[in-house]
Design a protein around this motif. Structure first.
Motif, short mmCIF file in Angstrom:
data_model
loop_
_atom_site.label_atom_id
_atom_site.label_comp_id
_atom_site.label_asym_id
_atom_site.label_seq_id
_atom_site.Cartn_x
_atom_site.Cartn_y
_atom_site.Cartn_z
N ILE A 58 90.07 -2.57 111.90
CA ILE A 58 89.11 -3.09 110.91
C ILE A 58 88.26 -1.94 110.37
O ILE A 58 88.02 -1.84 109.17
CB ILE A 58 88.21 -4.18 111.53
CG1 ILE A 58 89.05 -5.41 111.90
CG2 ILE A 58 87.12 -4.59 110.54
CD1 ILE A 58 88.26 -6.56 112.49
N ALA A 59 87.84 -1.06 111.28
CA ALA A 59 87.01 0.07 110.84
C ALA A 59 87.76 0.91 109.81
O ALA A 59 87.17 1.40 108.84
CB ALA A 59 86.64 0.93 112.04
N ALA A 60 89.07 1.03 109.99
CA ALA A 60 89.87 1.86 109.09
C ALA A 60 90.19 1.14 107.79
O ALA A 60 90.82 1.72 106.91
CB ALA A 60 91.17 2.27 109.79
N GLY A 61 89.79 -0.11 107.66
CA GLY A 61 90.05 -0.83 106.41
C GLY A 61 91.35 -1.60 106.43
O GLY A 61 91.84 -2.02 105.39
N PHE A 90 81.63 4.64 119.33
CA PHE A 90 82.35 4.03 118.21
C PHE A 90 81.48 4.07 116.96
O PHE A 90 81.30 3.07 116.28
CB PHE A 90 82.73 2.58 118.56
CG PHE A 90 83.45 2.46 119.87
CD1 PHE A 90 84.79 2.82 119.97
CD2 PHE A 90 82.79 2.03 121.01
CE1 PHE A 90 85.45 2.74 121.20
CE2 PHE A 90 83.45 1.93 122.23
CZ PHE A 90 84.78 2.29 122.33
N ASP A 91 80.91 5.23 116.70
CA ASP A 91 80.01 5.37 115.57
C ASP A 91 80.77 5.16 114.26
O ASP A 91 81.57 6.00 113.84
CB ASP A 91 79.37 6.76 115.60
CG ASP A 91 78.36 6.93 114.49
OD1 ASP A 91 78.19 5.98 113.68
OD2 ASP A 91 77.74 8.00 114.42
N MET A 92 80.49 4.06 113.62
CA MET A 92 81.24 3.70 112.41
C MET A 92 80.98 4.66 111.24
O MET A 92 81.79 4.76 110.33
CB MET A 92 80.91 2.27 112.00
CG MET A 92 81.39 1.23 113.00
SD MET A 92 83.19 1.09 113.03
CE MET A 92 83.43 -0.04 114.41
N VAL A 129 83.71 7.21 110.74
CA VAL A 129 85.05 6.80 110.30
C VAL A 129 85.33 7.30 108.89
O VAL A 129 84.53 7.08 107.99
CB VAL A 129 85.19 5.26 110.35
CG1 VAL A 129 86.49 4.80 109.70
CG2 VAL A 129 85.11 4.77 111.80
N GLU A 130 86.44 7.99 108.76
CA GLU A 130 86.82 8.47 107.42
C GLU A 130 88.09 7.79 106.98
O GLU A 130 88.98 7.53 107.79
CB GLU A 130 87.04 9.98 107.44
CG GLU A 130 85.74 10.74 107.42
CD GLU A 130 85.94 12.22 107.68
OE1 GLU A 130 87.06 12.72 107.47
OE2 GLU A 130 84.96 12.85 108.09
N VAL A 131 88.15 7.49 105.71
CA VAL A 131 89.34 6.83 105.16
C VAL A 131 89.99 7.75 104.15
O VAL A 131 89.34 8.20 103.21
CB VAL A 131 88.95 5.48 104.51
CG1 VAL A 131 90.09 4.93 103.68
CG2 VAL A 131 88.53 4.48 105.59
#
Ligand SMILES: Cc1ncc(C[n+]2csc(CCOP(=O)(O)OP(=O)(O)O)c2C)c(N)n1
Ligand code: SF4
Lengths: 591, 287
Positions: free
Chosen positions: A212-215, A379-381, A384-386
């Motif tokens: 989910i974090a990654a989209g 789990f620092d959102m 997160v890089e997309v």
């Protein structure tokens, strides 16, 4: 670790072992203690031995050990199953009034704590709460403040109404008081609390959260142990972020649905375990030749065939590395810890889209069912890089049209990566296929084009080797003569095993490798060591094989395929005996 | 979408390699006409095809397309439509592809009722592998692999579809191009899974189920007093064993597509540059 406590509850499947264990684990985690859980379960819903083990300490815990301090035994068998792990300071809590527990003999001088669990539970409002009575008793034995249990009980039973929650709190206190009043315990367990904030989650949940974090927006799957938790995690949650989970009719369908969604531009994933991976195999090649970004997760369990569905194994490495007919460019990423399950999932999506390639995300049962504490920042959102790679839209598609205005979806770019146009993009209409094709996606058997396209797809791997860092994590003394290498969930046991080894004077350098393909070149590391040992949960040493292939040198192997993960102390012993054996053979060679 | 789209815009510049006279030419032309007629254009259309002579259709048409593995086209189509309901999704393949290796997916795709169309070119033979019995071959149809005939009754795909809860079941004959195109158009316009079985003769390997056979036997339900919204009537027509029908055999007026029931709103292709807003709540849940 002075307050390192090993606790377990065991009984028959259907006895509520899992939820009781989880209530205790959560209470410990909320009380600022580190927790590491493991499960022992059989492949049946009712009956059969089941246990939930919790190891807890104020310091971080990364593995299980061969010792039990507190055991709640709901059946006689529970005592027998854990016999070897009990010691003279152990306390075994059981209900001596129950017919099944009459002849219990608690071994190794451990304390037998007979508590009328069922009777007390009935007094508190219902026999069903006997497990919670036992939790209360365990709190007393370990000096763990019972208030910490309350929040977990609230979380577990809140949906059922306040009355139920209150009854459970009461049940726990009855267990506590009974022990306090009836026994004069000669144990000095003292489970301290701290102010730390931790979250408690397992590997499958971390993969789902990473997705989910990654989209990730689309997930199709078919239930299978131990991958089902990924699907159950995503169901209901992914919708809040505009996504959807579809339960397909089988794995053939699941991977093809996921492929279709990926084709339509969604970040897409499927997860399964060994038998499901087999069914998906034909489509691996289609994903690769159609250059579709897809994350395929394999949570390994014991095989072959249906093997031991609820037991640990790392036997699918060859399958994910080589599975499928023909030659299929792919990446294989294997997280080594629960927190890495999160981060490597994020990375898997980026790799898949950057290189338009199937990415296998390989986890294992031990990691899937183990819960571990982490500080939330792990789990620092914001970190997160997309990276969606070379996506083109209306504004820049012209650069990728040929002289007749056709979109070149398989343009043989120097780095092997072509432009990507999501369906709906004006002037981007094109076809993709599992057949060999030219730059436009049109079928071909032209020898030059065939070679050009094969080379193009394989170049992705070369480009990734240059651009990404497919590295390992390193522990211990960099100059040690002994080099241990492992992959997957063995990292924790080995890290702790190194402490045992150090106590006995063994110096070890340990590399934990989360990339199976492309993977780091370990030839220098192996050359620098006197002895290299590869640790894995399979019988034949699949990772050892690829390392030997890479470094052109024999390596030693530690393989476990009982269906149970490595214990830290066991692994330390194995390393010692491997070293002893290999010293033996070296002498023989020298003679 | 531009209004001046013509059906030839859906043609690719690849020349079909089908045998001259193959029924698939007519089937494909009708599909292209239906797509243009319903206001679609190649850039918003996604065609998924399976494997077989029939499966080559994606190659000869111009649109976004995926030509997958044998029997798995339907799940791909479902994935595409779920991820982007704004696309016009059409799945196509043969009787072997759809009713043999892909039979499981067929039933579940019918049940799922995603808003797409499924056009099966039924030639009652395996064409691409050069003439073996297919699931719709007659019981006594002799082929290299079934010298005495398959010795088992053919599957009735329309009956399977009806039993699985289909919301649109139709049949066409590729050489009756006008009707074929009209019916495919209706399948596209239907809100849900529009299933069309097309008699699409194989002139090379099937000398029984020929153009002449279908021409002589097929009857258009439009010329009877068939009520397509009546499931009982549909059942009778579908189970009639020595009669071939053409037309829309059944349609459920109240059909609501799966993706709509599931609340899928728009394309899933757009995602933020980092973790989505509120993602930290996912972590806090584990306290
Ligand atoms: C898994 C797999 N099995 C077998 C094949 C070989 N194969 C290709 S086409 C085909 C039959 C196609 O028959 P049908 O769907 O009726 O299409 P037609 O060629 O008649 O149009 C088979 C068996 C394959 N490609 N993949
Ligand atoms: S073999 Fe039959 S189905 Fe295939 S192209 Fe030729 S006529 Fe058509």
């Amino acid at each position: 670790m002075p307050d390192d406590l090993n606790w377990a509850i065991g009984g028959e499947a259907g006895d509520g072992i899992d939820s009781t264990g989880k209530i205790f684990a959560q209470a410990l985690s909320r009380a600022g203690r580190h927790v590491f859980t493991s499960k022992d379960f059989a492949s049946r819903i009712r009956g059969g031995y089941t246990a939930y083990k919790v190891r807890t300490s104020v310091d971080r815990v990364e593995s299980v050990v061969d010792r039990l301090d507190i055991l709640i035994a709901l059946t006689e068998r529970t005592v027998h199953e854990n016999e070897d792990e009990l010691h003279e300071d152990s306390v075994v809590i059981y209900d001596g009034e129950r017919s099944t527990m009459q002849d219990v003999e608690v071994p190794h001088g451990a304390t037998a704590l007979e508590v009328p669990l069922k009777r007390l539970a009935e007094d508190a409002g219902g026999a069903i709460m006997l497990n919670v009575v036992a939790l209360g008793a365990a709190c007393e034995v370990t000096n763990f403040p019972i208030e910490n249990l309350d929040e977990s009980l609230q979380k577990r039973f809140g949906d059922k109404g306040e009355a139920i929650v209150e009854n459970n709190k009461q049940a726990a206190r009855m267990g506590q008081e009974y022990v306090r009043e009836e026994f004069d315990l000669d144990t000095d367990y003292d489970v301290e609390t701290t102010d730390e904030d931790y979250v408690l989650l397992n590997g499958d949940e971390a993969i789902g959260m990473g997705a989910i974090a990654a989209g990730c927006r689309f997930y199709a799957g078919y239930p299978i142990t131990p991958a089902t938790d990924v699907m159950e995690y995503l169901t209901g949650r992914i919708d809040q972020f505009g996504g959807k989970v579809v339960q397909a009719e089988d794995e053939l369908s699941a991977i093809n649905m996921a492929l279709g969604a990926a084709r339509a531009g969604a970040r897409s994933m499927t997860a399964t375990s060994g038998p499901g991976i087999d069914l998906m195999t034909e489509t691996f090649g289609l994903v690769a030749t159609s250059e579709t970004p897809l994350v395929i997760c394999d949570v390994m369990r014991s095989g072959p065939s249906t093997g031991m569905p609820t037991k640990q194994e790392q036997g699918d490495l060859n399958m994910t590395l080589y599975g499928g007919h023909g030659e299929i460019p792919r990446f294989v990423v294997a997280p080594t810890t629960i927190s890495e399950c999160f981060w490597k999932t994020v990375e898997a999506f980026n790799l898949a889209e950057k290189y338009q390639i199937p990415v296998f995300l390989v986890s294992d049962l031990a990691m899937a069912v183990t819960e571990q504490t982490f500080s939330p920042e792990t789990f620092d959102m914001d970190e997160v890089e997309v990276d969606r790679g070379k996506v083109v839209d209306e504004s820049d598609i012209d650069a990728w049209l040929d002289e007749k205005g056709r979109f070149q979806a398989h343009f043989p770019a120097a780095d092997g990566v072509s432009p990507r146009a999501f369906p709906g993009t004006t002037d981007g209409a094109h076809m993709t296929t599992g057949l060999e094709h030219d730059e436009l996606g049109r079928r071909t058997e032209d020898t030059d084009v065939r070679v050009e396209q094969v080379d193009k797809r394989n170049r992705k791997v070369e480009t990734a080797r240059e651009e990404e860092s497919f590295d390992y994590r390193e522990f211990g003394d960099p100059d040690a003569d002994t080099l241990v290498i492992s992959w997957g969930s063995n990292e924790g046991a080995m890290r702790e095993g190194m402490e045992f080894l150090a106590e006995d004077g063994y110096d070890v350098r340990f590399l934990s490798v989360p990339y199976i393909f492309p993977r780091p070149d370990l030839s220098e590391e192996v050359a620098a060591a006197e002895t290299t040992i590869v640790v894995e949960c399979n019988a034949t040493g699949q990772f050892a094989d690829v390392i030997e292939h890479d470094v052109l040198e024999r390596v030693e192997r530690i393989n476990k395929y009982t269906g149970v993960r490595f214990d830290a102390d066991e692994l330390a012993e194995e390393v010692k005996s491997t070293l002893a054996d290999s010293a033996g053979t070296q002498e023989v060679e020298a003679e | 979408m531009s209004s001046d789209i013509r059906f030839t815009d859906f043609k690719s510049d690849k020349q079909p390699t089908w045998c001259p006279g193959c029924g698939d030419f007519g089937t494909m032309n009708g599909m292209m006409k239906a797509l243009a007629e319903t206001g679609n254009d190649p850039d918003n259309t996604f065609i998924v095809a399976g494997i077989g002579c029939s499966g080559k259709i994606g190659t000869y048409m111009h649109s976004y397309a995926l030509h997958g593995v044998h029997g798995r086209a339907l799940p791909v189509g479902i994935g595409v439509k779920m991820a982007n309901p704004d696309l016009e999704v059409m799945v196509s393949g043969g009787d072997g592809d759809g009713y043999s290796i892909g039979a499981g997916h067929f039933i579940h795709a019918v049940r799922r009722n995603v808003d797409m169309s499924y056009v099966v070119m039924d030639n009652r033979i395996y064409g691409l592998t050069k003439g073996q019995a297919s699931p719709t071959s007659r019981e006594d149809f002799e082929t290299a692999t079934t010298p005495d005939g398959p010795n088992q009754p053919p599957v009735n795909p329309k009956a399977l579809a009806l039993a699985a809860g289909a919301t649109f079941i139709a049949q066409t004959f590729s050489s009756n191009s006008q009707r074929h195109a009209e019916i495919v158009q209706e399948a596209i316009e239907h809100d849900g899974f529009g299933f069309v079985n097309v008699y699409s003769p194989c002139v090379t390997f099937n000398d029984v189920d020929t153009y002449d056979y279908f021409r002589d036997t097929i009857e258009d339900v439009e010329e009877t007093d068939h009520d397509r919204f009546d499931r009982e009537q549909a059942k009778d027509k579908i189970l009639e064993s020595d009669k071939e029908y053409m037309g829309v055999l059944y349609q459920d007026e109240d059909s609501v597509p799966f993706e709509e029931r599931e609340g899928v709103e728009g394309s899933m292709a757009e995602i933020p540059d980092g973790a989505p807003e509120g993602a930290m709540d996912l972590v806090r849940e584990f306290y």
